[in-house]
Motif scaffolding. Sequence first.
Motif, short mmCIF file in Angstrom:
data_model
loop_
_atom_site.label_atom_id
_atom_site.label_comp_id
_atom_site.label_asym_id
_atom_site.label_seq_id
_atom_site.Cartn_x
_atom_site.Cartn_y
_atom_site.Cartn_z
N ARG A 180 25.29 46.96 27.54
CA ARG A 180 25.29 46.21 28.81
C ARG A 180 26.03 44.88 28.66
NH1 ARG A 180 19.74 48.18 29.04
NH2 ARG A 180 19.49 49.69 30.74
N GLN A 181 25.77 44.21 27.55
CA GLN A 181 26.46 42.95 27.32
C GLN A 181 27.96 43.16 27.15
OE1 GLN A 181 24.60 40.20 24.41
NE2 GLN A 181 22.78 41.50 24.52
N LEU A 182 28.35 44.26 26.51
CA LEU A 182 29.77 44.54 26.33
C LEU A 182 30.47 44.74 27.67
CD1 LEU A 182 32.18 45.25 24.42
CD2 LEU A 182 31.44 47.64 24.60
N TYR A 183 29.87 45.51 28.55
CA TYR A 183 30.48 45.76 29.86
C TYR A 183 30.66 44.44 30.62
CZ TYR A 183 28.63 50.40 28.63
OH TYR A 183 28.32 51.57 27.97
N GLN A 184 29.63 43.60 30.57
CA GLN A 184 29.73 42.32 31.27
C GLN A 184 30.73 41.40 30.58
OE1 GLN A 184 27.89 41.35 34.31
NE2 GLN A 184 29.76 40.12 34.12
N ALA A 185 30.76 41.42 29.25
CA ALA A 185 31.68 40.54 28.52
C ALA A 185 33.13 40.87 28.80
CB ALA A 185 31.40 40.62 27.01
N ALA A 190 34.31 42.27 31.55
CA ALA A 190 34.59 41.81 32.92
C ALA A 190 34.78 40.31 32.96
CB ALA A 190 33.46 42.25 33.84
N THR A 191 33.89 39.58 32.30
CA THR A 191 33.96 38.12 32.31
C THR A 191 35.21 37.61 31.60
OG1 THR A 191 31.53 37.97 32.35
CG2 THR A 191 32.75 36.01 31.64
N ALA A 192 35.56 38.22 30.48
CA ALA A 192 36.74 37.79 29.71
C ALA A 192 38.02 37.94 30.52
CB ALA A 192 36.85 38.59 28.41
N ASN A 193 38.01 38.84 31.49
CA ASN A 193 39.20 39.07 32.30
C ASN A 193 39.12 38.39 33.67
OD1 ASN A 193 41.09 41.17 30.83
ND2 ASN A 193 38.98 41.77 30.37
N GLY A 194 38.16 37.46 33.80
CA GLY A 194 38.11 36.65 35.00
C GLY A 194 37.49 37.31 36.22
N HIS A 195 36.85 38.48 36.04
CA HIS A 195 36.25 39.17 37.17
C HIS A 195 34.89 39.72 36.77
CE1 HIS A 195 39.70 39.05 39.91
NE2 HIS A 195 40.44 39.18 38.83
N PRO A 196 33.87 38.88 36.69
CA PRO A 196 32.54 39.36 36.30
C PRO A 196 32.00 40.44 37.23
CG PRO A 196 32.46 37.10 37.17
CD PRO A 196 33.90 37.42 36.94
N GLU A 197 32.52 40.50 38.45
CA GLU A 197 32.07 41.52 39.40
C GLU A 197 32.54 42.93 39.02
OE1 GLU A 197 36.11 40.24 40.96
OE2 GLU A 197 34.38 39.32 39.96
N TRP A 198 33.43 43.02 38.04
CA TRP A 198 33.91 44.32 37.58
C TRP A 198 32.95 45.01 36.61
CZ3 TRP A 198 39.72 42.99 36.22
CH2 TRP A 198 40.45 42.89 37.41
N ALA A 199 31.86 44.36 36.24
CA ALA A 199 30.97 44.91 35.21
C ALA A 199 30.50 46.32 35.54
CB ALA A 199 29.77 43.99 35.01
#
Length: 215
Positions: free
Chosen positions: A168-173, A175-184
Amino acid sequence: MRVHPLWAMPVLALTSTACVTVNIYFPAAAAEKVADRIVQEVYKAGAVNKNSQPGQPKPAEPAPGQVPPQSALPHVELLAQALLTSAFSAISGSAEAVEANLDIESPAIRKLRQSLEARATQLQPLLASGALGLSNDGLVVVRDATKLPLAQRAQANALVQAENADRRQLYQAIATANGHPEWAGDIQRTFAASWIKNAQSGWWVQSPDGAWKQK
């Protein structure tokens, strides 16, 4: 009347539409490549460690978006390429093109990948036994606890909880690293398909309708 050379036409077209906004969308193709790469490395790490083989350095991969050396391009094409780059950079701040390679090299992502790879040795025998299965939401579940001795069930549950927390943290990380946390959510769905697609024969996987089958 001034006549523009042919190579300048794309630049003129771009600069004339510099105010057009490009819609932001989830880069599905890039996400699939990222998911396959990470999943395959995790599965490989588990197999290598299980067989007690020394780790081997990963083969060098071409840098994302690598292009031929500039010396191989004709002078006119180089100039056109430079002008095209300038034209794209002139697009207004509200415009964004996102169909590109996703960044998976942040410290958080690297740490999570290492954790998943280290745990793969313990998880893969449990997946092979059928005690654990790969769910359709990109996680691992205890599918049939009766395949485990009573003394091992608590340890298996702890492994599953730690694995799912990292996933779960990987999926969010990512998304966040690419500037779009909503992509998780989109990234999690992409990984869910990749975990199952790259799973070993004999492992149990969950289909989209929730049914379990042996791959």
